[in-house]
Design an enzyme around this catalytic site. Structure first.
Site, mmCIF file in Angstrom:
data_model
loop_
_atom_site.group_PDB
_atom_site.id
_atom_site.type_symbol
_atom_site.label_atom_id
_atom_site.label_comp_id
_atom_site.label_asym_id
_atom_site.label_seq_id
_atom_site.Cartn_x
_atom_site.Cartn_y
_atom_site.Cartn_z
ATOM 1 C CE LYS A 224 -0.286 4.421 11.782
ATOM 2 N NZ LYS A 224 -1.715 4.107 11.761
ATOM 3 N NE ARG A 229 -0.985 0.591 3.979
ATOM 4 C CZ ARG A 229 0.086 -0.043 4.441
ATOM 5 N NH1 ARG A 229 0.146 -0.373 5.734
ATOM 6 N NH2 ARG A 229 1.076 -0.345 3.637
ATOM 7 N NE ARG A 244 -2.722 -3.972 8.986
ATOM 8 C CZ ARG A 244 -1.877 -3.675 9.975
ATOM 9 N NH1 ARG A 244 -1.889 -2.462 10.489
ATOM 10 N NH2 ARG A 244 -1.044 -4.561 10.445
#
Length: 522
Positions: A224, A229, A244
């Site tokens: 991760k 993101r 995101r």
């Protein structure tokens, strides 16, 4: 504006999530176009009025009332909209309609806007003034998120909320085509080849019980990585880079956009990568929240994307396929396309959960927050479906810090001092700030802290109170990083309050040297 004002007031005091959804559904079903569409846009944060900012409203208030009275009132109330709404020296009962406000601001030039707002405030009662100011400043903060509004729309139209998510980013205020579809008057609006954002799939945080009751043989493991993101959308028509949360950040990463010469929708992590080595998140922060990036900034902080998944390939929606099938498609596409500034996120082989646990604890050494664990049969679905994807983050670091400054919060916390700045001691005995935090405490603790702050204030700087340096908190955080924006030279990533340490004297709080020892590669 009366109906919109009533909606905001009822949302503000609504006791729970389901009540708020019911209020929104009733409003959307009963109000006409384009009013309901503009209300939805206000909740979505999709309206912007450059000539109607907080400074404009403060200037109007200052011209209408005693400046000292306004300052004292604002300090006591803590919310600009509520303060002006309550003490504005006029009381009307013919507020403007919501479309009148939107269209009026869009057609007026900047010089005309203050007088326009002033006339609307004069025509309105306190409730409508509150709604008007919240609308103008773009900060409703009435406990109604865009997600709740979408759930209300789904109930109104008897459709799955994911259908709304799927078309949302191809729509614009006042969303007439959306309401027409939900009321059965037309077909669902489709984005076509427009580079629209698609709802992302999210992971559930791993809890201790989840480790024991899950069959990990069916899962795939990845790092991760500690970036942000992103969704990469490239079609024959246009190219976009989204966060995101569907924020379009294409303008700030033009060097990435120039490389999107393919037709695909990809899921990945934006990182600063130098010579194949992932840099700390603080380096990426130098590129975030900027309208553009100079050539110098691009050279010093070169960005790349670690690819996790593929949603579309050449217009084909492959989200219903299993994770393993999508991964095979992604690997084949990557080998064929060889996209610049992109890497494939490596799958991590493992033979037991104990081996995964060891990898998780070593995550900091590779600029990772922990592990992502994905079921091999999982399709790519919107939201956070339990059991398909897990995030197993490394254990947080912690230290004891001293409260230095406090500021009021927003919305329901606007009457409480709930945003805090914390510091640690230097070798010379000076307290220097290293973190700001506004989460992690209970309502009971908030009441205690608020009363303590009011009783131990030693100075004021506008809305900020400086307090006696005697109250200690234990803070949890993900990592410590160098920072030129702080006097201490360091900053904590994702700080939050773990507990109050009323038992501990401030002199025993951590030292700056303790924090520096936690910075990787320093």
């Amino acid at each position: 504006m009366k109906a919109f004002a009533e909606l905001l007031e009822r949302l503000l005091f609504a006791p729970g999530r389901n009540t708020k959804i019911a209020l929104l559904r009733a409003y959307f079903a009963s109000r006409p176009d384009p009013e309901r569409g503009y209300a939805l846009a206000a909740i979505a944060g999709a309206l912007d009025f450059p000539g109607a900012k907080a400074a404009t409203l403060k200037a109007l208030a200052a011209a209408r009332m005693d400046a000292e009275l306004f300052a004292l009132s604002y300090d006591f109330v803590g919310d600009l909209a509520e303060t002006i709404a309550l003490i504005w020296p006029a009381h009307g009962d013919t507020p403007p309609a919501l479309p009148e406000v939107i269209e009026g601001l869009r057609t007026a030039n900047r010089a005309e806007i203050p007088a326009l707002i002033e006339s609307w405030l004069d025509r309105s009662d306190a409730s409508a003034r509150f709604a008007l100011i919240k609308l103008l400043t773009g900060g409703l903060r009435v406990g109604a998120s865009l997600r709740l509004a979408k759930l209300a729309l789904a109930e109104m139209g008897l459709v799955d909320v994911n259908q709304i998510e799927e078309v949302w980013h191809g729509l614009n205020p006042p969303y007439t085509s959306l309401f027409s579809w939900l009321e059965g008057k037309s077909a669902r609006p489709e984005p076509g080849e427009a580079p629209v954002f698609r709802p992302v799939m999210l992971a559930h945080p791993m809890e201790p019980g989840d480790v024991a009751r899950t069959d990990w043989r069916a899962f795939r493991a990845e790092q991760k990585f500690d970036g942000i993101r992103v969704q990469i959308v490239a079609t024959a028509q246009e190219r976009r880079l989204y966060t995101r949360n569907a924020e379009d950040i294409s303008h700030a990463f033009q060097e990435v956009l120039e490389q999107l010469t393919f037709d695909a929708v990809l899921d990945g992590e934006l990182l600063v990568i130098r010579d194949g080595v992932i840099a700390p998140f603080t380096d990426l922060q130098q590129r975030l929240n900027r309208k553009t990036a100079s050539a110098k900034l691009q050279r010093e902080f070169p960005v790349g994307i670690m690819l996790y998944d593929m949603l579309f390939e050449a217009g084909e929606d492959i989200r219903p396929l299993s994770f393993d099938a999508r991964r095979t498609r992604l690997e084949g596409w990557f080998a064929k396309t060889k996209p610049e500034r992109m890497q494939l996120s490596p799958l991590i082989p493992f033979s037991s959960i104990d081996e995964l646990a060891s990898l998780r604890e070593a995550a900091r050494t590779v600029q990772s927050e922990g592990l992502m664990l994905k079921h091999c049969e999982a399709p790519y679905v919107a939201g956070r479906p339990k059991g398909m994807w897990w995030k197993w983050k490394r254990e947080p670091l912690s230290l004891d810090a001293v409260l230095m400054y406090a500021q009021r919060g927003h919305g329901k916390r606007s009457s409480f001092y709930s945003d805090y700045t914390f510091g640690v001691w230097t070798a010379d005995g000076e307290l220097v700030p290293v973190a700001k935090a506004y989460s992690g405490y209970t309502d009971e603790e908030l009441n205690f802290i608020d009363k303590w702050i009011r009783a131990h204030t030693i100075n004021r700087f506008g809305p900020v109170r400086e307090v006696e340096k005697t109250l200690v908190f234990e803070l949890g955080f993900d990592s410590a990083q160098l920072s030129t924006r702080h006097k201490s030279g360091v900053a904590l990533r994702f700080p939050r309050v773990l507990r109050l340490r009323t038992d501990k004297p401030a002199s025993e709080a951590n030292r700056l040297e303790d924090v520096r020892r936690l910075i990787p590669l320093e």
